[in-house]
Design an enzyme around this catalytic site. Structure first.
Site, PDB file in Angstrom:
ATOM      1  N   ALA A  60     -64.923   6.401 -16.579  1.00  0.00           N
ATOM      2  CA  ALA A  60     -66.221   6.932 -17.000  1.00  0.00           C
ATOM      3  C   ALA A  60     -67.124   5.829 -17.544  1.00  0.00           C
ATOM      4  O   ALA A  60     -68.311   5.766 -17.222  1.00  0.00           O
ATOM      5  CB  ALA A  60     -66.006   8.001 -18.060  1.00  0.00           C
ATOM      6  N   HIS A  92     -57.854  -4.233 -45.253  1.00  0.00           N
ATOM      7  CA  HIS A  92     -56.468  -3.801 -45.456  1.00  0.00           C
ATOM      8  C   HIS A  92     -56.462  -2.465 -46.188  1.00  0.00           C
ATOM      9  O   HIS A  92     -57.225  -2.307 -47.136  1.00  0.00           O
ATOM     10  CB  HIS A  92     -55.724  -4.854 -46.279  1.00  0.00           C
ATOM     11  CG  HIS A  92     -54.330  -4.446 -46.629  1.00  0.00           C
ATOM     12  ND1 HIS A  92     -53.310  -4.480 -45.701  1.00  0.00           N
ATOM     13  CD2 HIS A  92     -53.802  -3.944 -47.774  1.00  0.00           C
ATOM     14  CE1 HIS A  92     -52.193  -4.048 -46.277  1.00  0.00           C
ATOM     15  NE2 HIS A  92     -52.470  -3.697 -47.539  1.00  0.00           N
TER      16      HIS A  92
HETATM   17  P1  FAD Z   1     -68.226  12.298 -11.524  1.00  0.00           P
HETATM   18  O1  FAD Z   1     -67.936  12.424 -12.970  1.00  0.00           O
HETATM   19  O2  FAD Z   1     -67.160  12.697 -10.566  1.00  0.00           O
HETATM   20  O3  FAD Z   1     -69.547  13.139 -11.262  1.00  0.00           O
HETATM   21  C1  FAD Z   1     -70.071  13.311 -10.013  1.00  0.00           C
HETATM   22  C2  FAD Z   1     -70.914  14.568 -10.010  1.00  0.00           C
HETATM   23  O4  FAD Z   1     -71.668  14.598  -8.809  1.00  0.00           O
HETATM   24  C3  FAD Z   1     -70.111  15.862 -10.025  1.00  0.00           C
HETATM   25  O5  FAD Z   1     -70.518  16.674 -11.090  1.00  0.00           O
HETATM   26  C4  FAD Z   1     -70.426  16.526  -8.681  1.00  0.00           C
HETATM   27  O6  FAD Z   1     -70.514  17.938  -8.765  1.00  0.00           O
HETATM   28  C5  FAD Z   1     -71.781  15.929  -8.360  1.00  0.00           C
HETATM   29  N1  FAD Z   1     -72.083  15.878  -6.938  1.00  0.00           N
HETATM   30  C6  FAD Z   1     -71.333  15.327  -5.944  1.00  0.00           C
HETATM   31  N2  FAD Z   1     -71.963  15.437  -4.751  1.00  0.00           N
HETATM   32  C7  FAD Z   1     -73.136  16.081  -5.004  1.00  0.00           C
HETATM   33  C8  FAD Z   1     -74.207  16.495  -4.194  1.00  0.00           C
HETATM   34  N3  FAD Z   1     -74.212  16.254  -2.877  1.00  0.00           N
HETATM   35  N4  FAD Z   1     -75.231  17.161  -4.765  1.00  0.00           N
HETATM   36  C9  FAD Z   1     -75.250  17.416  -6.100  1.00  0.00           C
HETATM   37  N5  FAD Z   1     -74.256  17.033  -6.933  1.00  0.00           N
HETATM   38  C10 FAD Z   1     -73.219  16.368  -6.392  1.00  0.00           C
HETATM   39  N6  FAD Z   1     -62.116   8.148 -17.252  1.00  0.00           N
HETATM   40  C11 FAD Z   1     -62.170   7.511 -18.434  1.00  0.00           C
HETATM   41  O7  FAD Z   1     -62.869   6.500 -18.539  1.00  0.00           O
HETATM   42  N7  FAD Z   1     -61.498   7.987 -19.526  1.00  0.00           N
HETATM   43  C12 FAD Z   1     -60.709   9.076 -19.457  1.00  0.00           C
HETATM   44  O8  FAD Z   1     -60.117   9.473 -20.457  1.00  0.00           O
HETATM   45  C13 FAD Z   1     -60.616   9.760 -18.221  1.00  0.00           C
HETATM   46  N8  FAD Z   1     -59.848  10.857 -18.116  1.00  0.00           N
HETATM   47  C14 FAD Z   1     -59.793  11.516 -16.920  1.00  0.00           C
HETATM   48  C15 FAD Z   1     -58.966  12.624 -16.832  1.00  0.00           C
HETATM   49  C16 FAD Z   1     -58.863  13.309 -15.637  1.00  0.00           C
HETATM   50  C17 FAD Z   1     -57.968  14.527 -15.545  1.00  0.00           C
HETATM   51  C18 FAD Z   1     -59.644  12.892 -14.509  1.00  0.00           C
HETATM   52  C19 FAD Z   1     -59.582  13.642 -13.229  1.00  0.00           C
HETATM   53  C20 FAD Z   1     -60.449  11.777 -14.595  1.00  0.00           C
HETATM   54  C21 FAD Z   1     -60.519  11.073 -15.798  1.00  0.00           C
HETATM   55  N9  FAD Z   1     -61.300   9.927 -15.934  1.00  0.00           N
HETATM   56  C22 FAD Z   1     -61.348   9.264 -17.123  1.00  0.00           C
HETATM   57  C23 FAD Z   1     -62.098   9.396 -14.814  1.00  0.00           C
HETATM   58  C24 FAD Z   1     -63.572   9.822 -14.969  1.00  0.00           C
HETATM   59  O9  FAD Z   1     -63.647  11.228 -15.014  1.00  0.00           O
HETATM   60  C25 FAD Z   1     -64.399   9.298 -13.807  1.00  0.00           C
HETATM   61  O10 FAD Z   1     -64.228   7.903 -13.679  1.00  0.00           O
HETATM   62  C26 FAD Z   1     -65.877   9.591 -14.030  1.00  0.00           C
HETATM   63  O11 FAD Z   1     -66.102  10.977 -14.167  1.00  0.00           O
HETATM   64  C27 FAD Z   1     -66.719   9.052 -12.872  1.00  0.00           C
HETATM   65  O12 FAD Z   1     -68.060   9.331 -13.103  1.00  0.00           O
HETATM   66  P2  FAD Z   1     -69.106   9.525 -11.913  1.00  0.00           P
HETATM   67  O13 FAD Z   1     -70.399   9.777 -12.580  1.00  0.00           O
HETATM   68  O14 FAD Z   1     -68.989   8.388 -10.972  1.00  0.00           O
HETATM   69  O15 FAD Z   1     -68.627  10.811 -11.110  1.00  0.00           O
END
Ligand code: FAD
Ligand code: NAI
Length: 462
Positions: free
Chosen positions: A317, A441
């Site tokens: 994230a 500390h």
């Molecule tokens: P995403 O968060 O996947 O968001 C993409 C969004 O785009 C989604 O809401 C989707 O609906 C939307 N979307 C896609 N295509 C379209 C479209 N055509 N039109 C409109 N909307 C669309 N990372 C960490 O750093 N720390 C953690 O503790 C952590 N824990 C995790 C736990 C789990 C169980 C999982 C599965 C992942 C975890 N991650 C964690 C990873 C983290 O969730 C991702 O790296 C992060 O969410 C990526 O962000 P993003 O914005 O690239 O994509």
């Protein structure tokens, strides 16, 4: 039809942070999100819900294991699963609504629906076509499937199903000893499930420092997680009230199987770009399905950028967020930049595991002379007071210049402690700089300073 300077597709940590930064820089900005709530994978089915369940189950563990040791005599806690799920949902809702508030505050429009890009400069949502000088794809990722396994998200689940099971299962097989498998495996183990992790490799959490991998696996075994290592899963068959996972041991090709009420498939994630119409406009992808970008997050199509899990790099994230801010700044004519050498990784088990920079294995492979400063939490008074003396801080520094090259922590609050090392690395600090910084500390952070001291004349408390 409306016209924008920037339309961001996807409101995960990459997309929503990018949109807010664009708006702060004076760009007229909208975000298209198809889910009912903002926040993407991270807030809805990832980071946030998993951390809520980790917190709840860790609190249970504290009550069961440590309360009596401190003279706190309470009746054996009893798990009300439905209420725990309500608590988790409340945490999700609080966070996703918070982003709606931030969008309003920063005048970012939320266009609800699924977006496609019919041509550069245009974003289609339902029947509406919006114009945008710049389009930023932040569409994220989805769990990658394994052949021979049909996910039903009820008893054969990905992380999404595992965060919302109907009940706490009696038994669970986790396929994959990566971050998701170990975090969610720990949750269910603490709630009373018999958990077995089946991993293809001979080590857990591939890519992590080898010494941390071994210590971490030892600690998880002590907590009651079972491991089958070097096992290639062949498939999962659904039976009456149980699922059978078959695997082949890589060392001798022998086959075996395990039954479990729930099977969690946690073998990695892949970029999600379905429905965007990238082939129509000719956006190039890598062999792994990631959107190809240059160092300014630009794709090969002018005016179309991509960030986050949909492009190369760690699927985290904070990496997505940093790319979101950087691309916003680049579009606004500033010098946006992400330092990929200093991106921390944290596993939120108990104890936490955190790392940044190079591992010893990487430094050996590069042939770079280095020194190791290590300090056990056994020598940290605060850690011992909270029953967290297991684990260590390990700092790797250049043998000649003393510059910090990496840090690996397994122990209490590792996920917070790592950041002083990140800041030090951003400033190009030597281990001695950390060692000469006064640390309060009694804090866990004294262990970081002691590891830095150990890179020089020696730690005091070991
Ligand atoms: P995403 O968060 O996947 O968001 C993409 C969004 O785009 C989604 O809401 C989707 O609906 C939307 N979307 C896609 N295509 C379209 C479209 N055509 N039109 C409109 N909307 C669309 N990372 C960490 O750093 N720390 C953690 O503790 C952590 N824990 C995790 C736990 C789990 C169980 C999982 C599965 C992942 C975890 N991650 C964690 C990873 C983290 O969730 C991702 O790296 C992060 O969410 C990526 O962000 P993003 O914005 O690239 O994509
Ligand atoms: P992962 O890549 O971390 O781990 C997958 C594991 O599955 C590896 O150990 C791999 O060797 C194993 N594997 C693959 N195929 C297998 C097979 N056929 N049989 C047995 N084992 C097999 O992926 P995971 O855990 O699914 O996480 C996905 C992503 O989500 C990660 O990139 C991670 O960065 C992110 N994430 C981050 C978190 C955090 O920062 N705390 C928490 C959860 C997820």
């Amino acid at each position: 039809m409306s016209s924008y300077d920037v339309i961001v597709i996807g409101a995960g940590p990459g997309g929503y942070v990018c949109a807010i930064r664009c708006a702060q820089l004076g760009l007229k900005t909208a975000v298209v999100e198809g889910r009912d709530a903002l926040g993407g994978t991270c807030l809805n089915v990832g980071c946030i819900p998993s951390k809520a369940l980790l917190h709840a189950s860790h609190s249970l563990h504290e009550a069961e294991e440590n309360f009596a040791k401190m003279g706190l005599n309470v009746a054996k806690p009893d798990v009300e699963w439905a209420k725990m799920l309500d608590y988790k949902q409340g945490v999700i809702d609080g966070n996703t609504k918070g982003i709606e508030f931030l969008f309003k505050k920063n005048k970012v429009d939320w266009i609800k629906g699924w977006a496609s890009i019919p041509e550069a400069g245009k974003v289609k949502v339902g029947d509406d076509v919006h114009e945008a000088k710049n389009i930023i794809i932040a569409s994220g990722s989805e769990p990658s499937a394994l052949p021979g396994i049909d996910i039903d998200e009820e008893t054969i689940v990905t992380s999404t199903g595992a965060l919302a099971l109907n009940k706490v299962p009696e038994s669970m097989v986790v396929i994959g000893a990566g971050v998701i498998g170990l975090e969610l495996g720990s949750v269910y183990k603490r709630l009373g499930t018999d958990v077995t992790v089946v991993e293809f490799l001979d080590v857990i959490t591939p890519g992590m420092d080898g010494e941390v991998q071994k210590t971490f696996q030892k600690m998880l075994k002590k907590q009651g997680l079972n491991f089958v290592m070097g096992a290639a899963v062949q498939g999962v068959t659904k039976g009456d009230g149980k699922n059978t996972v078959t695997y082949k041991l890589r060392k001798d090709d022998s086959e075996a199987s395990i039954d479990a009420e729930v099977v969690l498939v946690a073998t990695g994630r892949r970029p999600y770009t379905t429905g965007l119409g990238l082939d129509t406009i000719g956006v190039e992808l890598t062999e792994r399905g990631q959107i190809k970008t240059d160092s300014h997050y630009a794709t090969n199509v002018k005016g179309v950028y991509a960030i986050g899990d949909a492009i190369a790099g760690p699927m985290l994230a904070h990496k997505a967020e940093d790319e979101g801010m950087a691309v916003a700044e680049i579009i606004a004519g500033q010098a946006g930049h992400v330092n990929y050498e200093v991106i921390p990784g944290v596993i939120y088990t108990a104890p936490e595991v955190a790392s940044v920079g190079k591992t010893e294995e990487q430094l050996k492979e590069e042939g770079r002379p280095y020194k190791v400063g290590k300090f056990s939490f056994m020598g940290n008074g605060r850690a011992k007071a909270v029953f967290m003396g297991d684990g260590f801080v390990k700092i790797l520094a250049d043998k000649e210049t003393d510059r910090i090259l990496g840090c690996h922590i397994i122990g209490p609050a590792a996920g917070d402690l790592i950041h002083e090392v990140c800041v030090a690395m951003e400033f190009g600090a030597a281990a001695e700089d950390l060692a000469r910084t006064c640390h309060a500390h009694p804090t866990f952070s004294e262990a970081v300073r002691e590891a830095a001291l150990a890179c020089g004349d020696g730690a005091i408390h070991s």
